[in-house]
Design a protein around this motif. Sequence first.
Motif, PDB file in Angstrom:
ATOM      1  N   SER A  42       0.832  -1.213   0.000  1.00 20.06           N
ATOM      2  CA  SER A  42       0.000   0.000   0.000  1.00 20.06           C
ATOM      3  C   SER A  42       0.860   1.253   0.000  1.00 20.06           C
ATOM      4  N   ASP A 159      -5.911  -1.277  -5.420  1.00 18.88           N
ATOM      5  CA  ASP A 159      -5.389  -1.839  -4.176  1.00 18.88           C
ATOM      6  C   ASP A 159      -6.427  -2.808  -3.614  1.00 18.88           C
ATOM      7  N   GLU A 160      -6.103  -4.088  -3.656  1.00 21.92           N
ATOM      8  CA  GLU A 160      -6.962  -5.164  -3.171  1.00 21.92           C
ATOM      9  C   GLU A 160      -8.408  -5.023  -3.663  1.00 21.92           C
TER      10      GLU A 160
HETATM   11 MG   LIG Z   1      -2.091  -2.823   2.076  1.00 25.28          MG
END
Ligand SMILES: [Mg+2]
Length: 242
Positions: A42, A159-160
């Motif tokens: 991240s 992100d994810e």
């Molecule tokens: Mg992360």
Amino acid sequence: MLLSVEKLFKKFGGVVACDNVDWSIGSGETQCIIGPNGAGKSTFFQLLTGRHAADHGRIIFKGGDISRLPPFARANRGIAMKPQTLGVFPELTVEHNMRLTLQRHMSGAALRDAIEARLADLDLAHTLNRQARELSHGQRQWLGLGMAIGSNPDLLLLDEPTAGMSTAETQRTVDLIHRIGATGTAVLVVEHDMAFVRQLAVPTTVFHQGRIFASGTLSDIETNLDVQRLYLGKQGVAKLRN
Ligand SMILES: [Mg+2]
Ligand SMILES: Nc1ncnc2c1ncn2[C@@H]1O[C@H](COP(=O)(O)OP(=O)(O)O)[C@@H](O)[C@H]1O
């Protein structure tokens, strides 16, 4: 190269979250970055978006150094992201949410057509007049994705993107990412879920303690004993084998 980073470095107090990372992605390419919690994924993502400034190192995008640019300036140059927490407005209709992002680029019939086409692509055509809060978790994620690609970015950062999704929703997201990639948009997916990475099957970089631990095709990563033993642990290996 569309984007490359050189010796990118970021420290939080005593923790080096991004340790002299060299990495790049070509135009229209889809890539994945994986790693367990705390690996620095991240942080790397936020260094690309501009939410965090690097301590040193460079980010070159379309030939220019964007390392010191704020997030909106990077967005204007063609980097879009879907944040983990959604950018969707729950009280507005699906159509209205899409309109908010697309109306910056078009109007009138072109705008209506674009909204319909995008929603059809996202399997959300039937939700046009519903409030976003009425959608399922997966549908809201897809709407967020649709809003992120509304500006036709050169690079989409995710992100994810499948966090909290069912197996079926995850598969549809994989298909959707492949379709976005086929339109010529480069996509970087940051993810810790191995099953998802395996389904996506694109060139993958493994992060560990802020560094690139391994990289290559998915099968390179899967057969890398160092990755299996030292990094993924028994659980990770078991996930790979599933
Ligand atoms: Mg992360
Ligand atoms: N804003 C922050 N302030 C302090 N430490 C942070 C911050 N963001 C991340 N870290 C630390 O940096 C390391 C990498 O975190 P992160 O990039 O979130 O990893 P990942 O996304 O791979 O789980 C961790 O040790 C984390 O605690």
